[in-house]
Every structure is written in structure tokens, then in C-alpha cells.
Design a protein around this motif. Structure first.
Motif, PDB file in Angstrom:
ATOM      1  N   GLY A 115      44.519  46.007  49.641  1.00 33.18           N
ATOM      2  CA  GLY A 115      44.907  45.213  48.482  1.00 33.18           C
ATOM      3  C   GLY A 115      45.398  46.130  47.375  1.00 33.18           C
ATOM      4  N   THR A 116      46.223  45.554  46.483  1.00 36.64           N
ATOM      5  CA  THR A 116      46.901  46.354  45.475  1.00 36.64           C
ATOM      6  C   THR A 116      46.817  45.711  44.095  1.00 36.64           C
ATOM      7  N   ILE A 117      46.607  46.562  43.081  1.00 34.92           N
ATOM      8  CA  ILE A 117      46.551  46.133  41.689  1.00 34.92           C
ATOM      9  C   ILE A 117      47.441  47.060  40.872  1.00 34.92           C
ATOM     10  N   ALA A 118      48.273  46.483  40.001  1.00 31.32           N
ATOM     11  CA  ALA A 118      49.154  47.284  39.142  1.00 31.32           C
ATOM     12  C   ALA A 118      49.100  46.760  37.714  1.00 31.32           C
ATOM     13  N   VAL A 119      49.011  47.671  36.757  1.00 33.09           N
ATOM     14  CA  VAL A 119      48.958  47.329  35.348  1.00 33.09           C
ATOM     15  C   VAL A 119      50.072  48.066  34.629  1.00 33.09           C
ATOM     16  N   CYS A 145      48.663  44.618  54.591  1.00 31.46           N
ATOM     17  CA  CYS A 145      48.642  44.228  53.179  1.00 31.46           C
ATOM     18  C   CYS A 145      48.090  42.818  53.017  1.00 31.46           C
ATOM     19  N   VAL A 146      47.081  42.686  52.168  1.00 29.81           N
ATOM     20  CA  VAL A 146      46.451  41.399  51.893  1.00 29.81           C
ATOM     21  C   VAL A 146      46.886  40.950  50.492  1.00 29.81           C
ATOM     22  N   PRO A 147      47.332  39.699  50.376  1.00 24.64           N
ATOM     23  CA  PRO A 147      47.755  39.210  49.060  1.00 24.64           C
ATOM     24  C   PRO A 147      46.573  38.728  48.229  1.00 24.64           C
ATOM     25  N   GLY A 148      46.819  38.643  46.935  1.00 23.60           N
ATOM     26  CA  GLY A 148      45.905  37.919  46.056  1.00 23.60           C
ATOM     27  C   GLY A 148      46.335  36.468  46.130  1.00 23.60           C
ATOM     28  N   GLU A 149      46.516  35.821  44.998  1.00 16.54           N
ATOM     29  CA  GLU A 149      47.056  34.456  45.034  1.00 16.54           C
ATOM     30  C   GLU A 149      48.510  34.477  45.464  1.00 16.54           C
ATOM     31  N   LEU A 150      49.224  35.511  45.072  1.00  9.73           N
ATOM     32  CA  LEU A 150      50.626  35.658  45.468  1.00  9.73           C
ATOM     33  C   LEU A 150      50.810  36.949  46.248  1.00  9.73           C
ATOM     34  N   ASN A 151      51.031  38.030  45.547  1.00  7.05           N
ATOM     35  CA  ASN A 151      51.287  39.326  46.167  1.00  7.05           C
ATOM     36  C   ASN A 151      50.053  40.174  45.883  1.00  7.05           C
TER      37      ASN A 151
END
Length: 185
Positions: A115-119, A145-151
Motif C-alpha cells: 500500500g502507498t501513501i503520499a503527502v 498493489c492494494v488500493p485504498g478507497e481509490l488508488n
């Protein structure tokens, strides 16, 4: 089950790290083993492109990447959170990606969930580019790659701690964590 959380933020307790911690909350609730690799606390040198790793099957540079190689082999899933620096990942995180090349043939991340997080600053601060860069690292490493609600999860924050005033973004990070757990089952 084991989750590896990497904060690509070179500054301690930045917004990326805060979101990473929120994304890791569901793993604590599900009693997964959580390993955090915070680049604000680690030393990872740049790859010098010497190709010595092709012969040795590991990098000759003696730093904290050895711990990360070990964490790669033990994890079932990986979360990477990073700020956008000039529409890119921070140099410290890029060094991690480049140095992973040294163990690429071992396929330590293949088949694992990511999973990925970008700020970034503002709504067009480079967050989508950072997501793509991290996803490219995942795909190159065989990570699913696993999405959150969208990407992945994106957020706009400027000063340290700004993300704490955005409960919806914190929840988005938790949703990403829950999705990884769901796919792991």
C-alpha cells in the motif's frame, strides 16, 4: 502475519509518518507483527552503481539497508508513506529503492501486498507522481498493489502535524490498512 511500514520522510513525526501510523492501526488490531523502518532514524547510503552486488548477491555498503533486506524477507505486506519533494520521492527513499536492486534476484518482495501513501503541499503538490513512483517500485519488485478507497492514499498538508486536523485522510489511511488485511486473507 508481518507488516513492514516504511516512512520515506527524512524528518521525524512528519505528516507522512502520521498517516503511516494510522494505516498501521488495523494491523495492531488484527495482531499482526508491525515493523517500522523510519528513514528519519536510519542511515541509507546512495547506490553508486558499482554492480558489485551482482557478484555478491548483496550490497557491500554497510548501513541500515541490511536490516531492511531482512525485513523484506520476513514481511507479508509493506506500506510506504512519503512526502512529495519537488514532485518526486525524497532522496532517502529513492536510495532505498535503488539499493533494493542489490537483492532483486532474491525476489524478497515478490507476491507480497503493498500500500502507498503520499503527502504534498496543496492539491497538485506531486502526490499522484509519488504514488506512481512507489507503485513502480512495487511492480518492479513483484509486489501486488492494494488500493485504498481509490488508488493509494493522498493528502495535502504543509506544516508538521497538519494532517491531524484531517480526520477523513486519517480514515483513508486506516481503510488502506484494512484493505491489505482483507486481501491477505
Amino acid at each position: 502475519m508481518n507488516i513492514l511500514g516504511i516512512s520515506g520522510m527524512p524528518r521525524k513525526n512528519g505528516n507522512s509518518e502520521i498517516l503511516l501510523n494510522a494505516a498501521l492501526e488495523p494491523f495492531a488490531e488484527a495482531q499482526w507483527h508491525i515493523e517500522r523502518f523510519l528513514l528519519s532514524e536510519k542511515k541509507v547510503e546512495m547506490c553508486i552503481g558499482c554492480e558489485t552486488c551482482r557478484e555478491r548477491k548483496t550490497c557491500f555498503i554497510n548501513d541500515d539497508m541490511e536490516k531492511l533486506y531482512d525485513a523484506y524477507s520476513k514481511c507479508d505486506a509493506i506500506l510506504i508513506a512519503a512526502p512529495a519533494y519537488w514532485r518526486n520521492v525524497p532522496a532517502q527513499l529513492k536510495a532505498v529503492f535503488d539499493r533494493t536492486y542489490a537483492v532483486g534476484e532474491k525476489k524478497l518482495l515478490e507476491g507480497k501486498l503493498g500500500g502507498t501513501i503520499a503527502v504534498g503541499r496543496g492539491s497538485s503538490g506531486g502526490q499522484s507522481i509519488v504514488l506512481n513512483i512507489i507503485h513502480n517500485f512495487y511492480l518492479s519488485s513483484g509486489v501486488l498493489c492494494v488500493p485504498g478507497e481509490l488508488n493509494g492514499v493522498t493528502a495535502s498538508a504543509d506544516k508538521p502535524g497538519d494532517i491531524l486536523d484531517q480526520p477523513r485522510r486519517l480514515e483513508q489511511a486506516r481503510i488502506l490498512g484494512r484493505n491489505i488485511i482483507k486481501y491477505a486473507k
